[in-house]
Design a protein around this motif. Structure first.
Motif, PDB file in Angstrom:
ATOM      1  N   SER A  60     -54.448 -55.214  21.156  1.00  0.00           N
ATOM      2  CA  SER A  60     -54.771 -53.929  20.549  1.00  0.00           C
ATOM      3  C   SER A  60     -56.073 -53.452  21.198  1.00  0.00           C
ATOM      4  O   SER A  60     -57.168 -53.697  20.682  1.00  0.00           O
ATOM      5  N   PRO A  61     -55.972 -52.813  22.362  1.00  0.00           N
ATOM      6  CA  PRO A  61     -57.178 -52.456  23.121  1.00  0.00           C
ATOM      7  C   PRO A  61     -58.151 -51.585  22.323  1.00  0.00           C
ATOM      8  O   PRO A  61     -57.735 -50.710  21.561  1.00  0.00           O
ATOM      9  N   ASP A  62     -59.418 -51.858  22.534  1.00  0.00           N
ATOM     10  CA  ASP A  62     -60.476 -51.067  21.910  1.00  0.00           C
ATOM     11  C   ASP A  62     -61.537 -50.797  22.978  1.00  0.00           C
ATOM     12  O   ASP A  62     -62.302 -51.696  23.305  1.00  0.00           O
ATOM     13  N   PRO A  63     -61.542 -49.589  23.568  1.00  0.00           N
ATOM     14  CA  PRO A  63     -60.801 -48.390  23.188  1.00  0.00           C
ATOM     15  C   PRO A  63     -59.357 -48.411  23.685  1.00  0.00           C
ATOM     16  O   PRO A  63     -58.999 -49.226  24.538  1.00  0.00           O
ATOM     17  N   ARG A  64     -58.563 -47.482  23.167  1.00  0.00           N
ATOM     18  CA  ARG A  64     -57.138 -47.380  23.466  1.00  0.00           C
ATOM     19  C   ARG A  64     -56.877 -46.135  24.305  1.00  0.00           C
ATOM     20  O   ARG A  64     -57.442 -45.075  24.042  1.00  0.00           O
ATOM     21  N   GLY A  65     -56.020 -46.276  25.300  1.00  0.00           N
ATOM     22  CA  GLY A  65     -55.633 -45.124  26.101  1.00  0.00           C
ATOM     23  C   GLY A  65     -54.506 -44.364  25.430  1.00  0.00           C
ATOM     24  O   GLY A  65     -53.469 -44.957  25.090  1.00  0.00           O
ATOM     25  N   VAL A  66     -54.700 -43.071  25.208  1.00  0.00           N
ATOM     26  CA  VAL A  66     -53.685 -42.249  24.549  1.00  0.00           C
ATOM     27  C   VAL A  66     -53.534 -40.928  25.294  1.00  0.00           C
ATOM     28  O   VAL A  66     -54.464 -40.450  25.954  1.00  0.00           O
ATOM     29  N   LEU A  67     -52.354 -40.354  25.155  1.00  0.00           N
ATOM     30  CA  LEU A  67     -52.108 -39.005  25.657  1.00  0.00           C
ATOM     31  C   LEU A  67     -51.630 -38.156  24.491  1.00  0.00           C
ATOM     32  O   LEU A  67     -50.508 -38.318  24.012  1.00  0.00           O
ATOM     33  N   ARG A  68     -52.513 -37.290  24.018  1.00  0.00           N
ATOM     34  CA  ARG A  68     -52.101 -36.302  23.026  1.00  0.00           C
ATOM     35  C   ARG A  68     -51.295 -35.236  23.766  1.00  0.00           C
ATOM     36  O   ARG A  68     -51.683 -34.790  24.854  1.00  0.00           O
ATOM     37  N   LEU A  69     -50.207 -34.813  23.201  1.00  0.00           N
ATOM     38  CA  LEU A  69     -49.289 -33.941  23.929  1.00  0.00           C
ATOM     39  C   LEU A  69     -49.949 -32.648  24.428  1.00  0.00           C
ATOM     40  O   LEU A  69     -49.678 -32.236  25.565  1.00  0.00           O
ATOM     41  N   PRO A  70     -50.828 -32.005  23.647  1.00  0.00           N
ATOM     42  CA  PRO A  70     -51.451 -30.778  24.167  1.00  0.00           C
ATOM     43  C   PRO A  70     -52.401 -31.039  25.340  1.00  0.00           C
ATOM     44  O   PRO A  70     -52.781 -30.098  26.040  1.00  0.00           O
TER      45      PRO A  70
END
Length: 225
Positions: A60-70
């Motif tokens: 559970s990476p901290d920080p986590r890589g995310v892609l918010r759709l907008p």
């Protein structure tokens, strides 16, 4: 609709996870119910041995890589590249996983056991591939991951032609936002420069878990219901 497997006998609890510690557990199994419980809890598997061999680690990476759709960013050159390819969904899942697991790839971690586990999830309707093809020709790129509600947990991607993996990610985002639900989210695990160029950002674990909880309340995208 996906088939719900038997529940896992394992429980994923991040309340004791230390900030900035990516590895949060070891052991368990790769049964469909366990994998789904892990993703719903903000955790994913990757072996700790050489090239992903056992023992199994849970991350559970901290920080986590995310892609918010907008946040998706598509350059003019990438839009031009899109026109060179054909995109398909779930027509060659096993081939995409095999390409991602290619032993010649640097940092390879997908073992036969891992590939088989995601193959079972795919057969049940939870794991999906987005494939990039040369028109009338070969598979040249793609990605695969797990869809739970409005979450798409990306596992791996590959390319054999310039920009093919980026085209796959753009197609995934377009699929996820086709009906306009703002709760959906793409989890990419760790941010890379390659992914950052497309709009991927990093968030602390606590913020990721809040985004995840919201995403899980969204319905699956229409093609996977």
């Amino acid at each position: 609709m996906p088939v719900v497997p038997p529940p896992s006998r394992w429980h994923f609890d991040l309340t004791r996870a230390q900030p900035q510690d990516d590895l949060v557990g070891t052991g368990a199994d790769l049964e469909p119910g366990t994998l789904l419980a892990a993703y719903a809890g903000g955790v994913f598997p990757m072996g700790l041995g050489r090239q992903g061999r056992p023992p199994m680690g849970w991350w559970s990476p901290d920080p986590r890589g995310v892609l918010r759709l907008p946040d998706l960013r598509v350059s003019r050159s990438l839009r031009k590249a899109e026109r060179r390819f054909e995109v398909r969904v779930d027509t060659a899942f096993g081939d995409v996983v095999a390409a991602c697991a290619d032993p010649s790839r640097t940092g390879r971690w997908i073992t036969r056991e891992v590939a088989a586990a995601y193959g079972r999830l795919h057969a049940l309707g939870w794991a999906h591939s987005v494939e990039v093809w040369e028109p009338g020709g070969a598979l040249v790129g793609g990605l695969y991951g797990v869809a739970v509600g409005g979450l798409f947990a990306g596992e791996s991607m590959f390319h054999r032609a310039t920009d093919a993996s980026k085209v796959a990610l753009v197609a995934l985002v377009e699929l996820l936002r086709a009906d306009g639900d703002p709760r959906r989210l793409v989890d990419v695990q760790w941010r890379t420069d390659h992914l950052a160029s497309l709009g991927v950002t990093e968030v602390p674990r606590g913020e990721y878990l809040a985004l995840l909880a919201d995403a899980l309340t969204a319905p699956l995208p229409a093609p996977w219901r």
